[in-house]
Design a protein around this motif. Structure first.
Motif, PDB file in Angstrom:
ATOM      1  N   GLN A 207      10.964  18.306 -15.279  1.00  0.00           N
ATOM      2  CA  GLN A 207      11.003  17.974 -13.849  1.00  0.00           C
ATOM      3  C   GLN A 207      11.382  19.206 -13.023  1.00  0.00           C
ATOM      4  N   ASN A 208      11.019  19.173 -11.761  1.00  0.00           N
ATOM      5  CA  ASN A 208      11.391  20.248 -10.837  1.00  0.00           C
ATOM      6  C   ASN A 208      12.794  20.037 -10.282  1.00  0.00           C
ATOM      7  N   GLY A 209      13.411  21.116  -9.837  1.00  0.00           N
ATOM      8  CA  GLY A 209      14.664  21.021  -9.104  1.00  0.00           C
ATOM      9  C   GLY A 209      15.892  21.105  -9.986  1.00  0.00           C
TER      10      GLY A 209
ATOM     11  N   VAL B  49      10.681  24.770 -17.261  1.00  0.00           N
ATOM     12  CA  VAL B  49      10.160  24.992 -15.914  1.00  0.00           C
ATOM     13  C   VAL B  49       8.648  25.112 -16.063  1.00  0.00           C
ATOM     14  N   ALA B  50       7.941  24.196 -15.398  1.00  0.00           N
ATOM     15  CA  ALA B  50       6.480  24.125 -15.577  1.00  0.00           C
ATOM     16  C   ALA B  50       5.786  24.699 -14.347  1.00  0.00           C
ATOM     17  N   PHE B  51       4.932  25.679 -14.576  1.00  0.00           N
ATOM     18  CA  PHE B  51       4.110  26.246 -13.487  1.00  0.00           C
ATOM     19  C   PHE B  51       2.732  25.634 -13.646  1.00  0.00           C
ATOM     20  N   LEU B  52       2.603  24.444 -13.109  1.00  0.00           N
ATOM     21  CA  LEU B  52       1.400  23.639 -13.362  1.00  0.00           C
ATOM     22  C   LEU B  52       0.887  23.092 -12.040  1.00  0.00           C
ATOM     23  N   CYS B  53      -0.419  22.987 -11.922  1.00  0.00           N
ATOM     24  CA  CYS B  53      -1.008  22.256 -10.786  1.00  0.00           C
ATOM     25  C   CYS B  53      -1.857  21.143 -11.370  1.00  0.00           C
ATOM     26  N   SER B  54      -1.302  19.959 -11.455  1.00  0.00           N
ATOM     27  CA  SER B  54      -2.096  18.826 -11.945  1.00  0.00           C
ATOM     28  C   SER B  54      -1.877  17.639 -11.013  1.00  0.00           C
TER      29      SER B  54
ATOM     30  N   GLU C  83      14.864  30.459  -9.736  1.00  0.00           N
ATOM     31  CA  GLU C  83      13.669  31.240  -9.366  1.00  0.00           C
ATOM     32  C   GLU C  83      12.556  30.323  -8.875  1.00  0.00           C
ATOM     33  N   LYS C  84      12.379  29.191  -9.568  1.00  0.00           N
ATOM     34  CA  LYS C  84      11.315  28.258  -9.139  1.00  0.00           C
ATOM     35  C   LYS C  84      11.645  27.696  -7.756  1.00  0.00           C
ATOM     36  N   LEU C  85      12.941  27.479  -7.502  1.00  0.00           N
ATOM     37  CA  LEU C  85      13.337  26.963  -6.180  1.00  0.00           C
ATOM     38  C   LEU C  85      13.057  27.960  -5.068  1.00  0.00           C
ATOM     39  N   VAL C  86      13.083  29.255  -5.406  1.00  0.00           N
ATOM     40  CA  VAL C  86      12.768  30.272  -4.395  1.00  0.00           C
ATOM     41  C   VAL C  86      11.364  29.999  -3.850  1.00  0.00           C
ATOM     42  N   TRP C  87      10.480  29.470  -4.670  1.00  0.00           N
ATOM     43  CA  TRP C  87       9.126  29.092  -4.199  1.00  0.00           C
ATOM     44  C   TRP C  87       9.124  27.669  -3.642  1.00  0.00           C
ATOM     45  N   ASN C  88       9.685  26.737  -4.411  1.00  0.00           N
ATOM     46  CA  ASN C  88       9.549  25.320  -4.036  1.00  0.00           C
ATOM     47  C   ASN C  88      10.239  24.987  -2.708  1.00  0.00           C
ATOM     48  N   ILE C  89      11.399  25.565  -2.446  1.00  0.00           N
ATOM     49  CA  ILE C  89      12.131  25.175  -1.229  1.00  0.00           C
ATOM     50  C   ILE C  89      11.322  25.523   0.028  1.00  0.00           C
TER      51      ILE C  89
ATOM     52  N   PHE D  58       8.036  26.492   0.399  1.00  0.00           N
ATOM     53  CA  PHE D  58       6.647  26.037   0.477  1.00  0.00           C
ATOM     54  C   PHE D  58       6.532  24.517   0.368  1.00  0.00           C
ATOM     55  N   ASN D  59       7.206  23.911  -0.615  1.00  0.00           N
ATOM     56  CA  ASN D  59       7.134  22.441  -0.674  1.00  0.00           C
ATOM     57  C   ASN D  59       7.682  21.848   0.616  1.00  0.00           C
ATOM     58  N   GLY D  60       8.819  22.411   1.082  1.00  0.00           N
ATOM     59  CA  GLY D  60       9.487  21.837   2.240  1.00  0.00           C
ATOM     60  C   GLY D  60       8.647  21.974   3.505  1.00  0.00           C
TER      61      GLY D  60
ATOM     62  N   GLU E 255      -5.916  27.959  -0.081  1.00  0.00           N
ATOM     63  CA  GLU E 255      -5.494  26.786   0.705  1.00  0.00           C
ATOM     64  C   GLU E 255      -4.692  25.795  -0.150  1.00  0.00           C
ATOM     65  N   TYR E 256      -3.688  26.262  -0.846  1.00  0.00           N
ATOM     66  CA  TYR E 256      -2.975  25.393  -1.803  1.00  0.00           C
ATOM     67  C   TYR E 256      -2.047  24.420  -1.071  1.00  0.00           C
ATOM     68  N   ARG E 257      -2.093  23.162  -1.507  1.00  0.00           N
ATOM     69  CA  ARG E 257      -1.171  22.147  -0.965  1.00  0.00           C
ATOM     70  C   ARG E 257      -0.127  21.852  -2.034  1.00  0.00           C
ATOM     71  N   PRO E 258       1.150  22.168  -1.796  1.00  0.00           N
ATOM     72  CA  PRO E 258       2.175  21.887  -2.814  1.00  0.00           C
ATOM     73  C   PRO E 258       2.289  20.379  -3.060  1.00  0.00           C
ATOM     74  N   SER E 259       2.845  20.073  -4.244  1.00  0.00           N
ATOM     75  CA  SER E 259       2.918  18.667  -4.665  1.00  0.00           C
ATOM     76  C   SER E 259       3.670  17.802  -3.637  1.00  0.00           C
ATOM     77  N   MET E 260       4.695  18.374  -2.982  1.00  0.00           N
ATOM     78  CA  MET E 260       5.472  17.571  -2.038  1.00  0.00           C
ATOM     79  C   MET E 260       4.635  17.223  -0.798  1.00  0.00           C
TER      80      MET E 260
HETATM   81  C1  LIG Z   1       4.684  26.815  -8.103  1.00  0.00           C
HETATM   82  C2  LIG Z   1       3.737  25.615  -8.030  1.00  0.00           C
HETATM   83  C3  LIG Z   1       2.662  25.953  -7.058  1.00  0.00           C
HETATM   84  C4  LIG Z   1       3.027  25.466  -9.365  1.00  0.00           C
HETATM   85  O1  LIG Z   1       3.845  25.039 -10.346  1.00  0.00           O
HETATM   86  C5  LIG Z   1       4.530  24.344  -7.712  1.00  0.00           C
HETATM   87  O2  LIG Z   1       5.611  24.215  -8.196  1.00  0.00           O
HETATM   88  C6  LIG Z   1       4.149  23.195  -6.840  1.00  0.00           C
HETATM   89  O3  LIG Z   1       3.055  23.013  -6.356  1.00  0.00           O
HETATM   90  O4  LIG Z   1       5.052  22.377  -6.590  1.00  0.00           O
END
Ligand SMILES: CC(C)(CO)C(=O)C(=O)O
Ligand SMILES: NC(=O)C1=CN([C@@H]2O[C@H](COP(=O)(O)OP(=O)(O)OC[C@H]3O[C@@H](n4cnc5c(N)ncnc54)[C@H](OP(=O)(O)O)[C@@H]3O)[C@@H](O)[C@H]2O)C=CC1
Length: 302
Positions: free
Chosen positions: A101-103, A123-128, A183-189, A191-193, A252-257
């Motif tokens: 899980q994230n976070g 920590v999964a770097f996945l886009c599914s 480190e993953k939160l540095v991206w997720n906070i 961009f997801n937010g 044009e990536y849309r984060p999971s959140m």
């Molecule tokens: C970093 C990335 C883009 C891929 O795992 C991600 O965590 C997300 O879309 O929430």
């Protein structure tokens, strides 16, 4: 190895399917997709090549699965209050629990219930994404990094990494799980937010000087909070710039959140915002911009 997937959605179905294809015995705890998968199997549409598993072991209740060697947790973190009911029946004396899980706070919640020595984090770097029942869509990436929750012998994490690599996943073991999570939160906070708040893809934030600067400032707040958490080595500020460059290449990536908000699902605000804010505060770091983003997201999703 006998594996149970608890939280068999976009992430759990994808990794579970790869593990089954590589010869592992995988049992999926299913809810929405139970009938489709039990009747017709699981279709994986993947950028690495589609595949189909005609026979998949799906169960409605964890008691029907019974004790396994590894529980792979792929629940959204707002469902962590179900850990006791969903995970306990799967435990034998030596069962390991891996959360992808994230976070923050997921390993802690599992450790409090089931014992810290069982817990491994990934920590999964996945886009599914999920598709129709019985389908999962792998849109890109997929790398996993694995670490022990308690810093001790890394042997079993190396073994799990090996298992994932045999299944075709780029996977490696690391010494500092806490650092990887931050480190993953540095991206997720940021961009997801921000993408979830504005309902805009990452490109909209990166295209304007003011929002690009805001993203960087949010990243620096997260790095400052991370670096007082007792990491084995600090995260340099230059990490923010490398994350901006990495995201420039995503299009044009849309984060999971953002997708969750667009589709009216709950958001993982607790694990991705509230818990990191609390961990920062405990060590005297007040992430003011992150706090503002958390408040706005809560308001937007009332
Ligand atoms: C970093 C990335 C883009 C891929 O795992 C991600 O965590 C997300 O879309 O929430
Ligand atoms: N998807 C991705 O690319 C990535 C996801 N992550 C993280 O992985 C985690 C999972 O995300 P994701 O797979 O996208 O989420 P999904 O919503 O696609 O999957 C969650 C799954 O949990 C199941 N579930 C929830 N409650 C129960 C319950 N009580 N009993 C049985 N099953 C239950 C849901 O069941 P049902 O089928 O009924 O909906 C669903 O299948 C999150 O923390 C996310 O942040 C991390 C990196 C990338």
């Amino acid at each position: 190895m006998k594996i149970a997937v608890v939280g068999a959605g976009a992430l759990g179905l994808y990794y579970g399917a790869l593990l089954q294809r590589s010869g592992m015995e995988v049992r999926f705890l299913l809810r929405r997709d139970f009938e489709a998968i039990s009747g017709n199997g699981l279709k994986v549409f993947s950028v690495n090549g589609d595949f189909y598993l005609p026979h998949v072991k799906g169960y409605r209740e964890p008691q029907e699965i019974g004790p396994v060697d590894l529980v792979l947790v792929g629940l959204k973190s707002f469902a962590n209050d179900r850990f006791e009911d969903l995970v306990r029946p799967l435990l034998g004396e030596r069962t390991q629990i891996l959360t992808l899980q994230n976070g923050l706070g997921n390993e802690e919640a599992l450790a409090d219930l089931f014992g810290a020595e069982r817990i491994i984090g990934g920590v999964a770097f996945l886009c599914s994404n999920r598709g129709e029942p019985g389908e999962v869509h792998h849109l890109g990436a997929g790398r996993i990094i694995l670490g022990e929750y308690l810093r001790c012998d890394n042997g079993r994490v190396e073994q799990l990494s090996d298992m994932f690599r045999k299944a075709g996943v780029d996977c490696r073991a690391i010494d500092d799980l806490k650092r990887a999570r931050w480190e993953k939160l540095v991206w997720n906070i940021p961009f997801n937010g921000l993408c979830a708040l504005l309902l805009q893809p990452v490109t909209s934030l990166l295209a304007h000087e003011a929002t690009r600067t805001l993203v960087r400032e949010l990243m620096l707040e997260v790095i400052a909070a991370a670096n007082v958490q007792g990491l084995l080595s600090p995260i340099p500020e230059s990490f923010a710039d490398s994350m901006l460059e990495f995201t420039d290449a995503m299009g044009e990536y849309r984060p999971s959140m953002q997708i969750d908000r667009e589709e009216g699902r709950p958001l993982e605000i607790g694990a991705i915002f509230t818990t990191p804010l609390a961990y920062g505060m405990q060590k005297g770091i007040n992430m003011t911009r992150v706090g503002m983003l958390e408040t706005l997201l809560k308001q937007a999703t009332l």
